[in-house]
Design an enzyme around this catalytic site. Structure first.
Site, PDB file in Angstrom:
ATOM      1  N   ASP A  10       0.843  -1.201   0.000  1.00  0.00           N
ATOM      2  CA  ASP A  10       0.000   0.000   0.000  1.00  0.00           C
ATOM      3  C   ASP A  10       0.874   1.245   0.000  1.00  0.00           C
ATOM      4  O   ASP A  10       1.797   1.343   0.823  1.00  0.00           O
ATOM      5  CB  ASP A  10      -0.859   0.049   1.279  1.00  0.00           C
ATOM      6  CG  ASP A  10      -2.106  -0.824   1.179  1.00  0.00           C
ATOM      7  OD1 ASP A  10      -2.279  -1.511   0.161  1.00  0.00           O
ATOM      8  OD2 ASP A  10      -2.899  -0.808   2.146  1.00  0.00           O
ATOM      9  N   LYS A  61      -7.945   0.667  -5.382  1.00  0.00           N
ATOM     10  CA  LYS A  61      -9.145   0.109  -4.760  1.00  0.00           C
ATOM     11  C   LYS A  61     -10.408   0.824  -5.214  1.00  0.00           C
ATOM     12  O   LYS A  61     -10.442   2.054  -5.290  1.00  0.00           O
ATOM     13  CB  LYS A  61      -9.046   0.225  -3.231  1.00  0.00           C
ATOM     14  CG  LYS A  61      -8.000  -0.676  -2.594  1.00  0.00           C
ATOM     15  CD  LYS A  61      -8.048  -0.538  -1.077  1.00  0.00           C
ATOM     16  CE  LYS A  61      -6.856  -1.161  -0.395  1.00  0.00           C
ATOM     17  NZ  LYS A  61      -6.889  -2.632  -0.410  1.00  0.00           N
ATOM     18  N   ARG A 119      -6.397 -20.304   6.910  1.00  0.00           N
ATOM     19  CA  ARG A 119      -6.690 -21.679   7.351  1.00  0.00           C
ATOM     20  C   ARG A 119      -8.074 -22.118   6.880  1.00  0.00           C
ATOM     21  O   ARG A 119      -8.269 -23.265   6.476  1.00  0.00           O
ATOM     22  CB  ARG A 119      -6.593 -21.788   8.877  1.00  0.00           C
ATOM     23  CG  ARG A 119      -5.161 -21.818   9.389  1.00  0.00           C
ATOM     24  CD  ARG A 119      -5.115 -22.296  10.846  1.00  0.00           C
ATOM     25  NE  ARG A 119      -3.769 -22.278  11.393  1.00  0.00           N
ATOM     26  CZ  ARG A 119      -2.864 -23.254  11.217  1.00  0.00           C
ATOM     27  NH1 ARG A 119      -3.184 -24.324  10.510  1.00  0.00           N
ATOM     28  NH2 ARG A 119      -1.666 -23.159  11.749  1.00  0.00           N
ATOM     29  N   GLY A 168      -0.258  -3.622   3.942  1.00  0.00           N
ATOM     30  CA  GLY A 168      -0.875  -2.302   3.913  1.00  0.00           C
ATOM     31  C   GLY A 168      -0.160  -1.361   4.840  1.00  0.00           C
ATOM     32  O   GLY A 168       0.951  -0.893   4.575  1.00  0.00           O
ATOM     33  N   SER A 169      -0.767  -1.128   5.999  1.00  0.00           N
ATOM     34  CA  SER A 169      -0.241  -0.170   6.961  1.00  0.00           C
ATOM     35  C   SER A 169       1.090  -0.629   7.546  1.00  0.00           C
ATOM     36  O   SER A 169       1.860   0.177   8.052  1.00  0.00           O
ATOM     37  CB  SER A 169      -1.258   0.005   8.087  1.00  0.00           C
ATOM     38  OG  SER A 169      -2.569   0.026   7.551  1.00  0.00           O
TER      39      SER A 169
END
Lengths: 305, 222
Positions: free
Chosen positions: A35, A92, A176, A246-247
Site C-alpha cells: 500500500d 481500490k 486456514r 498495507g499499513s
C-alpha cells in the site's frame, strides 16, 4: 494500444481474457504488494523489491483512525503513482461501485481491488467483474466467498484478514479456512459436491474444479494485518502465494528497511535462518490493534456478501 | 542418458508453471534460489514475474555474480517475459539502477505493448517449433527493439499496431520470449529448450572428455 485493430489484424489478438487476467496474477506470485499513498512511497516500495503497489489515499490504519467514508482515491494521485514507478499499479474501488472501477480502468491501473477496506457502495451486489478488461482482486474469508467472487469474474483472491490492525490473527484464520475448505472438497464424492456447492453458496462447476485440482482456479494472496517478515513467511507457509502489506510498512519506524525485509522473507519463507537475518535491526513495527477489542461494526472482513 | 536437470529461478514469479512445463517436456525441474543450487543444474529458466524484484533479490542473496558467470560459461538459459529482460544486454524504460544478467545481445523495451489493459493473447509462428503457431500470452510484455549480429529472430507479432515486433530470439545457448508459453499447456517451446540443454550437455561432455584425455585441466564450462 489495442492490438485487435480489424484494419490490420491478420492474426486476431484478444485483450481482457480470463487467461490474460489470471495470468497477470500468476506473474505476481512469491511477491509482495505494498500500500502506498504518494509517488515517493511508491518509489520506496519499488526499490525494496515490491512486485506491485496499491495506490490509495489513506492506509487502512488511518482510515480506522480518521473514520468517515472511504472512497476510491483521487485520480491525480493515482496518475502520479503510475508515472513514478515501472511495476504494476493497483487501486481500490468500493464493493459494488462499478463506476469507480470504470474510472480506475480508464486511468490505466493494472489491477482493481474491490475492497472491503473502503466503505461499501452496495450491500447486496458486487461488481460484475467479467464485464471489464482490467482484472480484479477480491477479498475472501472462506472458500464459498472466494468462489462467489471468482464466479463474478475475480482473477485473483486475497484472504481478507483485518486490515489496518497490524494483527495477523484474522489473516491466519482466513488462510486456514480457505485451505481446509479446499482440502475438504477433495474428500467428497460427486453427489456430495452438489450439497457442498449449496452449502458454500458457490457455483457447482467451480466447486467441482477445486475438488479435482486441490487449489483455487486463480492465484491466492494473503492480506490484512501482516506487519513483520515472520508474519509474511507464516502466511506463505500456510499456503498463500504472495502477500499484500498495507499499513505494516509505512506505519513502521523504517519503511524502506522493513519493506525489503518482508520481500526477502516472502521469497525464503521456508528458511528460518534467512527470516531471522532479515528480521534484525528493523526498528519499530506498527503499533497494532487487538482485533478482539474491535466492535463488529469496525471489522472490515464482515463487508462482502 | 538421464533426463537433464533444469533449474527454475525461484525468487519470484510463475515458477510452478515453468516447472510443470519442463517436466512435461521430459526434464527434471528444480527450484534455484542459492548459488549451490545453480551449480548443480544443466540449464536454467528465468520465469515470468517482475524483473525489478528478481534482480534485487538476486543481488541481495549473492546470486547475480554466479548467474552472470553461468551465462558467460555457457549454461543454457531460457527467459520468458521478465526472464527476457534479465537476459538482455540493454533495457529501455527500466529504473536507472535496474541490473540484468546480460549475455543476450539485444535491446529490450519493458512494458512495450502497454499496461495490463493492453495485455493480450494471439498466435505466433516460432522458428524451430513444428506443428503450427504457438498460442502466445503477452502480459505487460517487453519486445526486442534491436538485435546484435549473432542473434537469431525466432518469432514476430503478426498484425495490429505492433505488427512485426520481435518477440522470440535465440543466441547460442540463450533463448528468450516476450510471451508466456508456460501459461497455455503447450509445451513445445519448453521442449525446444530441453533439446538445446541435452545437446549442450552432450557437447560439453565430449569436449571435457577430450580435454581430460589430452591430460589438460580442461574444466566444464559453467
Amino acid at each position: 494500444m489495442a492490438l485487435n485493430d480489424p484494419q490490420n489484424a491478420s492474426v486476431p489478438a484478444h485483450t481482457g481474457t480470463d487467461l490474460v487476467k489470471r495470468g497477470m496474477a500468476e506473474q505476481l506470485k512469491g511477491g509482495v504488494i505494498m500500500d502506498v499513498v504518494t509517488p515517493e512511497q511508491a518509489k520506496i516500495a519499488e526499490d525494496a523489491g515490491a512486485v506491485a503497489v496499491m495506490a490509495l489515499e489513506r492506509v487502512p490504519a488511518d482510515i480506522r483512525a480518521q473514520g468517515g467514508i472511504a472512497r476510491m482515491s483521487d485520480p491525480d494521485m493515482i496518475q502520479g503513482i503510475i508515472e513514478a514507478v515501472t511495476i504494476p499499479v493497483m487501486a481500490k474501488a468500493r464493493i459494488g461501485h462499478f463506476v469507480e472501477a470504470q474510472v480506475l480502468q480508464a486511468l490505466g491501473v493494472d489491477y482493481v481491488d474491490e475492497s472491503e477496506v473502503l466503505t461499501p457502495a452496495d450491500e447486496a451486489h458486487h461488481i460484475d467483474k467479467s464485464a471489464f478488461t482490467v482484472p480484479f482482486v477480491c477479498g475472501a474469508t472462506d472458500l464459498g466467498e472466494a468462489l462467489r467472487r471468482i464466479a463474478e469474474g475475480a482473477a485473483m483472491i486475497r484472504s481478507k484478514g483485518e486490515a489496518g490492525t497490524g494483527n495477523v490473527v484474522e489473516a491466519t484464520r482466513h488462510m486456514r479456512a480457505l485451505r481446509s475448505g479446499i482440502k475438504r472438497l477433495g474428500t467428497l464424492d460427486e453427489t456430495e459436491l452438489f450439497v457442498a456447492a449449496k452449502e458454500l453458496r458457490a457455483p457447482h462447476d467451480l466447486v467441482v474444479e477445486v475438488a479435482r485440482t486441490g487449489k483455487l482456479p486463480v492465484v491466492l494472496f494473503t492480506a490484512g494485518g501482516i506487519a513483520t517478515p515472520a508474519d509474511a513467511a507464516m502466511m506463505m507457509q500456510l499456503g498463500a502465494e504472495g502477500v499484500f502489506v498495507g499499513s505494516g510498512i509505512f506505519k513502521s519506524g523504517d519503511p524502506a528497511l522493513r519493506a525489503a525485509a518482508i520481500v526477502q522473507a516472502t521469497t525464503f519463507f521456508d528458511d528460518p535462518a534467512v527470516i531471522a537475518k532479515v528480521s534484525r535491526g528493523l526498528g519499530e513495527p506498527m503499533v497494532g490493534i487487538n482485533v478482539s477489542t474491535l466492535p463488529e461494526s469496525e471489522r472490515y472482513a464482515t463487508r462482502g456478501w | 542418458m538421464s533426463p537433464p536437470s533444469i533449474g527454475v529461478l525461484a525468487l519470484q514469479g510463475d515458477v510452478r508453471e515453468h516447472t510443470a512445463a519442463l517436466h512435461a517436456a521430459g526434464a527434471v525441474a528444480v527450484p534455484v534460489r542459492r548459488p549451490e543450487e545453480l551449480a548443480a543444474v544443466d540449464g536454467l529458466v528465468l520465469p515470468g514475474g517482475e524483473s525489478t524484484t528478481m534482480a534485487k533479490l538476486a543481488d541481495r542473496f549473492g546470486l547475480l555474480g554466479p548467474l552472470r558467470a553461468a551465462v558467460a560459461g555457457g549454461l543454457p538459459v531460457y527467459g520468458s517475459c521478465a526472464g527476457m529482460i534479465m537476459l538482455a544486454d540493454r533495457v529501455l524504460d527500466a529504473p536507472a539502477d535496474q541490473q540484468t544478467l546480460g549475455g543476450l545481445d539485444v535491446t529490450v523495451r519493458r512494458n512495450a505493448f502497454g499496461r495490463q489493459v493492453d495485455s493480450f493473447e494471439t498466435e505466433v509462428e516460432i522458428a524451430g517449433v513444428d506443428g503450427g503457431p504457438v498460442h502466445a500470452v503477452f502480459i505487460r510484455a517487453p519486445w526486442v527493439e534491436a538485435t546484435g549480429a549473432d542473434v537469431q529472430v525466432l518469432g514476430r507479432v503478426e498484425g495490429g499496431p505492433a505488427d512485426g515486433r520481435i518477440v522470440a530470439v535465440r543466441q547460442g545457448r540463450l533463448v528468450a520470449t516476450s510471451f508466456h508459453p508456460e501459461l497455455t499447456g503447450d509445451t513445445r517451446v519448453h521442449a525446444l529448450f530441453v533439446e538445446l540443454v541435452r545437446a549442450a550437455r552432450a557437447e560439453d561432455l565430449s569436449s571435457t572428455g577430450a580435454a581430460v584425455g589430452a591430460g589438460s585441466e580442461g574444466g566444464q564450462p559453467q
